[in-house]
Design a protein around this motif. Structure first.
Motif, PDB file in Angstrom:
ATOM      1  N   LEU A  72       0.790  -1.402   0.095  1.00 14.01           N
ATOM      2  CA  LEU A  72      -0.037  -0.015   0.029  1.00 14.01           C
ATOM      3  C   LEU A  72       0.715   1.171  -0.082  1.00 14.01           C
ATOM      4  N   LEU A  73       1.834   1.398   0.934  1.00 15.08           N
ATOM      5  CA  LEU A  73       2.509   2.356   0.951  1.00 15.08           C
ATOM      6  C   LEU A  73       3.686   2.578  -0.555  1.00 15.08           C
ATOM      7  N   ARG A  74       3.866   1.782  -1.016  1.00 14.81           N
ATOM      8  CA  ARG A  74       4.685   1.776  -2.391  1.00 14.81           C
ATOM      9  C   ARG A  74       3.723   2.408  -3.278  1.00 14.81           C
ATOM     10  N   GLY A  75       2.512   1.878  -3.444  1.00 16.68           N
ATOM     11  CA  GLY A  75       1.631   2.396  -4.233  1.00 16.68           C
ATOM     12  C   GLY A  75       1.074   3.894  -3.989  1.00 16.68           C
ATOM     13  N   ALA A  76       0.994   4.200  -2.765  1.00 15.65           N
ATOM     14  CA  ALA A  76       0.889   5.509  -2.341  1.00 15.65           C
ATOM     15  C   ALA A  76       1.986   6.516  -2.836  1.00 15.65           C
ATOM     16  N   LEU A  77       3.492   6.074  -2.535  1.00 16.20           N
ATOM     17  CA  LEU A  77       4.430   6.765  -3.102  1.00 16.20           C
ATOM     18  C   LEU A  77       4.505   6.916  -4.646  1.00 16.20           C
ATOM     19  N   ALA A  78       4.041   5.881  -5.273  1.00 24.96           N
ATOM     20  CA  ALA A  78       3.967   5.914  -6.824  1.00 24.96           C
ATOM     21  C   ALA A  78       2.957   6.934  -7.459  1.00 24.96           C
ATOM     22  N   ALA A  79       1.724   7.123  -6.634  1.00 26.08           N
ATOM     23  CA  ALA A  79       0.925   7.521  -6.948  1.00 26.08           C
ATOM     24  C   ALA A  79       0.582   9.259  -6.537  1.00 26.08           C
ATOM     25  N   GLU A  80       1.723   9.342  -5.554  1.00 34.91           N
ATOM     26  CA  GLU A  80       1.860  10.751  -4.748  1.00 34.91           C
ATOM     27  C   GLU A  80       0.443  10.937  -3.898  1.00 34.91           C
ATOM     28  N   VAL A  81       0.134   9.854  -3.450  1.00 36.24           N
ATOM     29  CA  VAL A  81      -1.111   9.851  -2.348  1.00 36.24           C
ATOM     30  C   VAL A  81      -0.326  10.377  -1.151  1.00 36.24           C
ATOM     31  N   PRO A  82      -0.677  11.544  -0.431  1.00 37.73           N
ATOM     32  CA  PRO A  82      -0.386  12.093   0.830  1.00 37.73           C
ATOM     33  C   PRO A  82      -0.393  10.900   1.645  1.00 37.73           C
ATOM     34  N   VAL A  83       0.913  10.826   2.547  1.00 39.67           N
ATOM     35  CA  VAL A  83       1.413   9.826   3.484  1.00 39.67           C
ATOM     36  C   VAL A  83       1.804  10.571   4.915  1.00 39.67           C
ATOM     37  N   LEU A  84       1.420   9.953   5.856  1.00 35.79           N
ATOM     38  CA  LEU A  84       1.981  10.372   7.187  1.00 35.79           C
ATOM     39  C   LEU A  84       2.195   9.112   7.867  1.00 35.79           C
ATOM     40  N   GLY A  85       3.587   8.784   8.203  1.00 37.50           N
ATOM     41  CA  GLY A  85       3.831   7.750   8.830  1.00 37.50           C
ATOM     42  C   GLY A  85       4.639   8.075  10.413  1.00 37.50           C
ATOM     43  N   PRO A 159      20.375  10.938  13.980  1.00 34.48           N
ATOM     44  CA  PRO A 159      20.275  11.817  12.545  1.00 34.48           C
ATOM     45  C   PRO A 159      19.199  11.993  12.031  1.00 34.48           C
ATOM     46  N   VAL A 160      18.289  10.970  12.084  1.00 36.32           N
ATOM     47  CA  VAL A 160      16.719  11.304  11.423  1.00 36.32           C
ATOM     48  C   VAL A 160      15.686  10.974  12.625  1.00 36.32           C
ATOM     49  N   GLN A 161      14.933  11.988  12.849  1.00 40.15           N
ATOM     50  CA  GLN A 161      13.856  12.041  13.635  1.00 40.15           C
ATOM     51  C   GLN A 161      12.648  12.113  12.803  1.00 40.15           C
ATOM     52  N   ALA A 162      12.848  13.269  11.692  1.00 36.19           N
ATOM     53  CA  ALA A 162      11.687  13.530  10.801  1.00 36.19           C
ATOM     54  C   ALA A 162      12.186  13.495   9.338  1.00 36.19           C
ATOM     55  N   PHE A 163      11.375  12.889   8.343  1.00 35.47           N
ATOM     56  CA  PHE A 163      11.805  13.303   7.131  1.00 35.47           C
ATOM     57  C   PHE A 163      10.772  13.410   5.932  1.00 35.47           C
ATOM     58  N   ARG A 164      10.859  13.830   4.768  1.00 33.16           N
ATOM     59  CA  ARG A 164      10.028  13.695   3.669  1.00 33.16           C
ATOM     60  C   ARG A 164      10.495  13.027   2.573  1.00 33.16           C
ATOM     61  N   ILE A 165       9.498  12.443   1.808  1.00 30.11           N
ATOM     62  CA  ILE A 165      10.013  11.781   0.667  1.00 30.11           C
ATOM     63  C   ILE A 165       9.200  12.430  -0.512  1.00 30.11           C
ATOM     64  N   GLY A 166       9.884  13.053  -1.409  1.00 30.54           N
ATOM     65  CA  GLY A 166       9.052  13.508  -2.536  1.00 30.54           C
ATOM     66  C   GLY A 166       8.117  14.773  -2.123  1.00 30.54           C
ATOM     67  N   ALA A 167       7.049  14.902  -2.509  1.00 33.44           N
ATOM     68  CA  ALA A 167       6.299  16.068  -2.101  1.00 33.44           C
ATOM     69  C   ALA A 167       5.032  15.637  -1.340  1.00 33.44           C
ATOM     70  N   SER A 168       5.026  14.491  -1.004  1.00 35.18           N
ATOM     71  CA  SER A 168       3.739  13.952  -0.474  1.00 35.18           C
ATOM     72  C   SER A 168       3.742  13.109   0.595  1.00 35.18           C
ATOM     73  N   ALA A 169       5.077  12.641   0.999  1.00 35.37           N
ATOM     74  CA  ALA A 169       5.105  11.610   2.105  1.00 35.37           C
ATOM     75  C   ALA A 169       6.160  12.002   3.060  1.00 35.37           C
ATOM     76  N   TRP A 170       5.465  12.199   4.529  1.00 36.16           N
ATOM     77  CA  TRP A 170       6.234  12.518   5.559  1.00 36.16           C
ATOM     78  C   TRP A 170       6.549  11.220   6.639  1.00 36.16           C
ATOM     79  N   GLY A 171       7.627  11.024   7.261  1.00 39.73           N
ATOM     80  CA  GLY A 171       7.754  10.225   8.366  1.00 39.73           C
ATOM     81  C   GLY A 171       8.141  10.710   9.584  1.00 39.73           C
ATOM     82  N   LEU A 172       7.522  10.493  10.742  1.00 37.26           N
ATOM     83  CA  LEU A 172       7.821  10.965  11.902  1.00 37.26           C
ATOM     84  C   LEU A 172       8.207   9.901  13.021  1.00 37.26           C
TER      85      LEU A 172
END
Length: 415
Positions: A72-85, A159-172
């Motif tokens: 699901l996450l890979r599909g969301a990244l491919a389609a630029e569906v906003p993601v918050l992890g 070194p990583v507590q929060a990150f963004r991938i592309g323009a639509s996915a964030w990981g905290l």
């Protein structure tokens, strides 16, 4: 359409997230990921939120344990569906994007400040965060991000507590809804959180607002991303119809032509033939996967491919002589806005060709519905809409085998 949340801990309730989603006019749909309860696909999903759970890195480090979620996450990244992890969700997002999560050497959580990176200052979610916000830090685990990720926050140990991938996915790696006194995953899961810090509320509100603003494009990208690979082969038989339609534009050598909503760029070879080697051909679409498919089959030999919204074109005024749009206008929620934007970029003698390789009646019958009197492509609707947006209808054909409307640039009625 809804914001889908995958919960990894029984009893956890996304109080603040639910409030932010509701305030943005969206629905929240929760799935119990710990039981295997997951959506089949991303149809009808405006955004995907993946929450935390115990021992996040140890669990996320085993891709087989979360195969369906990673899909699901890979599909969301491919389609630029906003993601918050969040927490474990951040680890799963990193793994889905090609990174890795390492198991913790110890477990535990402590409150402490975050250090924001320069990139956080312009990030859609973190731009208004305080200089060193306090969060509940997980200990011991670590992330290896893919090269395309942007680090937004770190601390003294990670070194990583929060990150963004592309323009639509964030990981905290930290929760946004934590009881200030809680220091264990169990306490976070079973204690209703106090009101979050104002900056945390802003992060959630900004994410929900971003989701709402992108909902139209998200639905389009989700639909076409999964079909992009087979699109050209499926509709190759329509190529002669596209060539015949483009011929009706009567463009000249050296002019600029645009295929709007180009998909795999089926009109681009014919447009190139009309404007010649000295002309310019642009293929514009909002779905990255479609442009990737177009490039793979050689459309870049015909012109330039651009990822853009057809209602906000990255082009100067009066710069385009021919605009071709197949199966696009009647799928836009605000066709007047689109036509005005196309008139803005159109030259004084610009031609607009609206096309579909089947007529309106045939398409309605194929979808099992009657023709609607509100159809924007019906001549009584289309003619005045063109007139009020800077176009004049010059030809209208609604035959069984095709729909074609040709318009020319005209002054706005109030000009």
């Amino acid at each position: 359409m809804a914001v889908v949340i995958l919960q990894h801990t029984p009893g956890a309730r996304p109080h603040a997230l639910g409030a932010a989603v509701q305030a943005a006019g969206l629905d929240l749909r929760a799935y119990r990921a710990w039981t295997g309860d997951l959506p089949d696909d991303l149809a009808g999903v405006d955004a995907l939120v993946v929450t935390g759970g115990p021992q996040p890195a140890r669990s996320a480090a085993d891709p087989t344990a979360h195969r369906a979620e990673l899909t699901l996450l890979r599909g969301a990244l491919a389609a630029e569906v906003p993601v918050l992890g969040l927490c474990q969700g951040a680890h799963l997002l990193a793994v889905a994007a090609g990174g890795a999560a390492r198991s913790p050497s110890r477990t535990g959580n402590n409150w402490g400040p975050l250090g924001l990176t320069p990139a956080a200052g312009s990030d859609p979610l973190f731009a208004t965060a305080p200089e060193r916000p306090q969060v509940l830090h997980p200990d011991g685990d670590s992330l290896q991000l893919p090269a395309r990720a942007v680090v937004l926050a770190s601390d003294d140990r990670h070194p990583v507590q929060a990150f963004r991938i592309g323009a639509s996915a964030w990981g905290l790696r930290f929760p946004l809804e934590a009881e200030p006194g809680a220091t264990t995953a169990d306490e976070r899961a079973h204690t209703a959180p106090a009101a979050p810090d104002p900056w945390q509320e802003r992060v959630l509100a900004r994410f929900a607002a971003l989701v709402a603003a992108r909902a139209e494009h998200t639905a389009t990208r989700t639909f076409f991303t999964q079909r992009a690979g087979a699109w050209e082969d499926r509709f190759a038989y329509q190529t002669p119809a596209y060539e015949a339609a483009v011929a009706r534009m009567e463009l000249q050598h050296g002019q600029t032509a645009m295929d709007l909503g180009c998909g795999t760029g089926r009109a681009m070879p014919a447009l190139r033939a009309q404007v010649g080697s000295q002309g310019t051909v642009l293929g514009i679409d909002v779905t990255h996967a479609m442009l990737t498919a177009a490039a793979r089959i050689g459309r870049t030999d015909c012109g330039q491919l651009l990822l853009a919204d057809c209602t906000r074109l990255p082009l100067p005024p009066a710069s385009v002589h021919g605009i071709f749009a197949a199966g696009l206008l009647d799928h836009l929620p605000h066709p007047h806005t689109a036509l005005r934007e196309w008139a803005r970029v159109g030259s004084a003698d610009a031609t607009l060709l609206l096309f579909h390789p089947s007529g309106r009646a045939e398409r309605a019958a194929r979808h099992g519905r009657p023709l609607s009197p509100d159809d924007p492509l019906a001549e009584p609707n289309l003619r005045p809409m063109l007139h009020t947006t800077g176009w004049q209808l010059a030809a209208y054909e609604d035959a069984e085998q095709h729909f074609l409307a040709r318009a020319v640039r005209a002054p706005l009625p109030h000009a």
